[in-house]
Structures are given as C-alpha cells and as structure tokens.
Design a protein around this motif. Structure first.
Motif, mmCIF file in Angstrom:
data_model
loop_
_atom_site.group_PDB
_atom_site.id
_atom_site.type_symbol
_atom_site.label_atom_id
_atom_site.label_comp_id
_atom_site.label_asym_id
_atom_site.label_seq_id
_atom_site.Cartn_x
_atom_site.Cartn_y
_atom_site.Cartn_z
ATOM 1 N N GLU A 413 5.495 7.006 37.438
ATOM 2 C CA GLU A 413 6.550 8.079 37.790
ATOM 3 C C GLU A 413 6.906 8.232 38.862
ATOM 4 O O GLU A 413 6.004 9.108 39.757
ATOM 5 C CB GLU A 413 7.230 9.111 36.522
ATOM 6 N N HIS A 443 9.322 15.967 38.037
ATOM 7 C CA HIS A 443 9.550 14.660 37.394
ATOM 8 C C HIS A 443 10.925 13.851 37.553
ATOM 9 O O HIS A 443 11.937 13.970 36.324
ATOM 10 C CB HIS A 443 8.874 15.075 36.608
ATOM 11 N N VAL A 447 10.482 5.240 38.051
ATOM 12 C CA VAL A 447 9.563 4.490 38.343
ATOM 13 C C VAL A 447 9.686 3.958 39.531
ATOM 14 O O VAL A 447 10.506 3.156 39.782
ATOM 15 C CB VAL A 447 9.063 3.813 36.891
ATOM 16 N N LYS A 462 12.905 5.491 33.913
ATOM 17 C CA LYS A 462 11.925 5.578 32.713
ATOM 18 C C LYS A 462 11.796 5.185 31.516
ATOM 19 O O LYS A 462 11.256 4.673 31.364
ATOM 20 C CB LYS A 462 10.811 6.760 32.901
#
Length: 599
Positions: A413, A443, A447, A462
């Motif tokens: 990530e 976050h 990815v 993700k």
C-alpha cells in the motif's frame, strides 16, 4: 522536452503567498489587463482586474446574506465563469465553498448540503428544480436568471452588499490553516466523505508542482472536468490564481477536444479516455485517407516517432540517422498533426485518475506530445508523484514530487506524508484516524511499487484487486485499460473474476463510435440492435483477443457480454469522474455475470 522558465522571468508573486486569497490579489495586481476567464471565441472575456472587482462585489453581497468565516457554501454549476467568481468570493470571506456534481440526484445533494452545513446554494436554471428540493437552505442563487420569485440572481446578491464592507480586512484575516474547500470523494464504496483542504494544503501542492513542471508565466488552460473533482479545481481554478493563467470554460465536457485548437493550451490535464479516443480518431483518419501517398507518409512518420520513443525509453542513445529521420518526419507530418489537435503550444501535458495503456502514451510521444502520468488523490490535494517533463518514464507516475514523502507498506500500500495531506474528513473522526496514522502517514488504499530509479507505479486500488479461485492476485484496472484501448468500439469494460476460476467482462459500446460503426455496416443504430449484432460481437472479440495478447494467461478475459446500455457519469455504474462503481455493477448485472460462468 526540458521545461524551464524563460531566463530573466521571476517566480510568480502568487507562489509566495501564504493563502490562496492573497495569491489571487497579488496575481490580479500583477496581471490586471491579462484575460483571466473567458469562453470560446471570446463570447465572454474578463481580465484579472475585472475578475477581482467582481469577486469584491459578490463577496460583499454574500457577507450580507450571512456567509461568514468558517461557514460553507454549496455550488452546483457547469464549467462557467460564474463558478470562479462565486467560489473565489466565498474564499475571500474565509468561508469554505464546495462543489456538487451536477449529475447528482436530490437526495445526494441533500446529503452533502447537510454534511457540510451549507445554507447557501449557487446553481443555474438547468439544475434549479433539484435545488428547490433541498431542505434547510436559506438562499438559492441562480447565476443565469434575471428575475425569480424564490431565488436570487447575481444582481440581487451584489445589491445586498454594504458599500462600507471591509473586503481587504476579510481576506487578510485568513489563516493558511483555514479550510479552503471540501472535496467530496466520489463514493464508490459508500456515502462520499468530505475531504477538508486548507489554504496551506493547496499552496504547498502548487509550489511543488511548479518545481517539477515550471509552469509558463502566460499559461492557458481549459476548464472542462467537474469542479467537484480535485484535479479540475486545482488545474483551472487555484493554479491560475497563483500563476496568472487564462482559463477558458468549456460547459460541455464532450466538446473539450474542439476547444483545443482555439485555446492552444500550454498545459492540459485529462483522464485516460480522452487520450484513448484522440488516438483512435487520429488512427481512423489515417486509415480513411484516400491519398495513398499521404497515408503512407503519415504512417512512416508515426513509425519513426515510435522507434525514437522506444529507444529513449529503453535508455538507448538515439543515433544520428534516426534523429535526422525524426526531424524530417516532424517537419513534414507530426508538427501538422499537433497543430490540428491544438496541442502545438503545449509545454506540459498530464494524464491521471486511472491507468493509461502504455501504447497510448507512446503514441503521443511519437507525435511530439510529451504525455506524462501523474498520481494524487483528493486527500493529498491532487499531489503525490509526477513525471518530470524532461525525464518521463512511460508506465510509471513518476518519482515522489517535491515536499512529500512516499513509502510502501509491507503489503504494497502506498503511504504518503507531507503538508499537502488533508487534516481529515468532515464529521468523520473515526475514518480520519483510519486513514491517517499517528505519524502522519496517509494510507492511500492504492497498491504500488518503485522501480530502480525511484519512479512509482500504481498497481490498483487495494480493495479492488481480483483474487481468483486459485489465489492469484491481479489488477482489474490494468485489464480494463488494455481492453478499452484495444478497440475504439469499446466504451467501458469491467473485469470480473474474484473467487472465480477465470475472468469475464461486461462491455458497453462507445456512444460516439457506435453510430459510425453501425452506418458503415448498414445495421440499426439502437443499442439493442448493436449489442447483439454479429459484426459488433466480432469487433469486440477482436479487441478482447488483442488485449489478451498483452496480458498474462491468468489475467485474460475468457468470456464477455456486450450490454444494451450506456453507462453515464454519475449513474448507477460510474461515478461523476467515470470510475467504476464495482459493487453496484456486480449487484445490478448479477444475472449477466452468472450466465457468463454458467455457460
């Protein structure tokens, strides 16, 4: 192409300002007579001095209507000059204006108005019926009306203003950490979240982009994407305030390609579909050329351009013979293609918001247009990674941009930290804590992977990765990009295969290409007729086969279904920015999906 500011040209004053309001004022003083806002063919044009005067007058009126520091104002408009001066006026009052997608239904509008706590909504006649359905508003302002019983006009707002209103004191009191705007996420996985962006978020992002791109002093941009999207809001609203650009408003996004030859933008940003369609149109024009000599010359020039691009991307030195051949191809053919497109004065051109097939980017490099991918999010003020114009690596979004940190978590990530990251979501403290950790790392949910040169490649979201029945991970966005690029007849595609033995796809036809295809083959142009016609299915199959050749065996599409539907931005299947609403699509088309596996 190396982009540098002209020697002797000073850094724009607006770049040094601590707030966007101060940047606006500095720019308006420095470029008072330069056009700031315009429509195509100068059907409307406003200088920076006139823009500043209009902002002052509208701000005074809004203040009299109760818009005060810390309050919010909703805007639901197409891309038109009135958006800019209403938004800027609210900003100068230390209020927080935000934009609503004009495709939204009344309940979606109501949700955002309630969440933001807005009491004023600025709109236009086309959306007035939906605006009237919204509860809790004190005022509705309609920018293209002269006289309404239940709403205010621009003249009404300006007439409300107190001649003694201290406009300068209002904007000088703004802190860099005051909220500049709210960007509501497009809601692919639930109700949209209000991303709160400050003046400091925006100014740090623009300074960083300017370090990479070195924007020209006298820039020209086209405003055409929804202003509720961070990319458009930054590109054609805030960047001009800090850098003195001229913005041409394009109210109908389908017409944007027709604006390019008139505007000749110096910087242009678009989503991948625009470049895919441009490439397809150019190639179709070459194929349809009746003069065999011209057709062969154009194809030769493109082939030379591709050889040069591929050599450069492979890190090889372009030999003298190829350089000379390219110079000739550029003079005779490629420069003329750029001029016809209206991209002959481009200094930097970017694509983002979704994966772009490599062959699309290669094509534009081949004709001398240095198309570069970049990556950012609403939560990062649209900032993150950007390919430097003179060091573009096709297939990546570039290295981390100046002033931000990017690293990968153990599961790949992408994490980002820096002054352009949002303080958090409005009214969503739990979601804010979930997204931003104690060390300030956002976050992102994407990815990614870094190459040996530190350039970032985005793999996919993700939560959207396909994990098939055998446990293989794959990116649906990458598969879909290959499929859409393989045939101009394919408009949208969604790859399906999570927990399944193989991948299938639902396909919609491109509404601009399908009628021409139907006429060419003498078949009915209705979606019902086209979706089942053997000629259409044969062309879609050809595209699927071509895409499959570029995919690993496990990624390949084994079956597909052409739908008798057109997916519209803001509808059941697409967000207003044309991202796939995967979960709703899976639910709505469950019978079609199950049939593909049952067969």
């Amino acid at each position: 192409m190396s982009i540098t500011r002209a020697r002797g040209t000073s850094r724009p004053l607006g770049l040094e300002a601590p707030t966007v309001a101060e940047a606006f004022q500095l720019t308006a003083q420095a470029h008072a007579e330069r056009p700031a806002l315009r429509l195509k063919d100068d059907a409307f044009s406003m200088t920076w001095a006139e823009y500043a005067g209009k902002v002052r007058d509208v701000a005074a009126g809004l203040a009299a209507l109760g818009l005060e520091p810390g309050s919010t104002m909703a805007i639901m408009l197409t891309n038109r000059p009135e958006f800019h001066f209403f938004d800027a006026a609210a900003m100068h009052l230390a209020a927080t204006p935000f934009s609503i997608y004009n495709t939204y239904a009344p309940e979606q509008i109501q949700y955002q108005v309630n969440d933001a706590g807005a009491r004023i909504l600025v709109t236009e006649k086309a959306f007035l019926e939906r605006a009237r359905a919204v509860e809790g508003l004190d005022q509705i302002v309609v920018v293209d009306a002269d006289n309404l019983d239940d709403a205010l006009t621009i003249a009404d707002v300006e007439a409300e203003g107190d001649p003694e209103f201290d406009f300068e004191a209002a904007w000088r009191a703004i802190s860099p950490y005051d909220y500049l705007t709210l960007i509501y996420t497009s809601g692919t996985t639930g109700p949209p979240k209000g991303v709160q962006l400050t003046h400091a978020n925006l100014t740090s992002a623009v300074r960083g982009f300017d370090e990479v791109i070195a924007f020209p002093d006298d820039g020209r941009v086209v405003s055409w994407l929804p202003m509720a999207h961070i990319a458009e809001r930054a590109c054609s609203h805030y960047l001009p305030m800090m850098l003195g650009f001229t913005t041409t408003c394009c109210p109908d996004p389908r017409q944007v390609v027709g604006y390019l030859p008139e505007v000749r933008p110096t910087w242009f940003f678009a989503v991948p579909r625009i470049f895919e369609k441009l490439k397809a149109a150019i190639e179709a024009g070459i194929a349809a050329e009746r003069d065999e000599t011209k057709r062969q010359a154009t194809q030769w020039a493109l082939d030379v351009g591709l050889r040069k691009v591929r050599a450069e991307q492979a890190g090889e030195e372009v030999c003298e013979e190829l350089a000379g051949e390219y110079a000739q191809a550029d003079e005779l053919v490629l420069s003329k293609i750029r001029a016809r497109l209206g991209l002959d004065q481009i200094e930097s051109i970017n694509v983002g918001a979704a994966p772009t097939p490599r062959e699309v980017i290669e094509f534009f490099h081949a004709i001398g247009i240095p198309l570069a991918e970049l990556w950012g999010m609403s939560e990062t003020t649209g900032y993150g990674a950007c390919n430097p114009p003179d060091r573009i690596k096709i297939g990546t979004v570039g290295p981390p941009a100046p002033g931000c940190e990017i690293k990968l978590a153990d599961d790949g990530e992408v994490l980002m930290r820096g002054p352009m990251v949002t303080p958090g979501y409005r009214n969503q403290p739990d979601m804010t804590r979930e997204a931003i950790d104690d060390e300030g790392w956002l976050h992102t949910g994407d990815v990614g992977e870094f190459d040996e040169d530190g350039y970032l490649k985005i793999v996919d979201r993700k939560k959207e990765l396909i994990i098939n029945a055998a446990g293989k991970n794959m990116s649906p966005a990458n598969i879909e990009a290959k499929v859409k690029a393989a045939s101009p007849l394919i408009g949208q595609a969604i790859a399906i295969g999570d927990a399944r033995p193989y991948n299938v796809a639902l396909i919609t036809l491109d509404p601009d290409v399908a009628p021409g295809f139907a006429a060419q083959h003498g078949i009915g142009a209705s979606l019902e007729a086209l979706a089942e016609h053997p000629a259409v299915l044969e062309e879609v199959q050809r595209g699927i086969d071509a895409a499959n050749e570029q995919l690993a065996r496990v990624e390949q599409i084994k079956r597909f279904k052409v739908l008798q539907a057109e997916w519209q931005p803001g509808g059941d299947e697409l967000t207003p920015t044309m991202k796939l609403k995967r979960k709703p699509i899976h639910g709505k088309y469950k019978p079609e999906i199950e049939a593909l596996y049952a067969e």
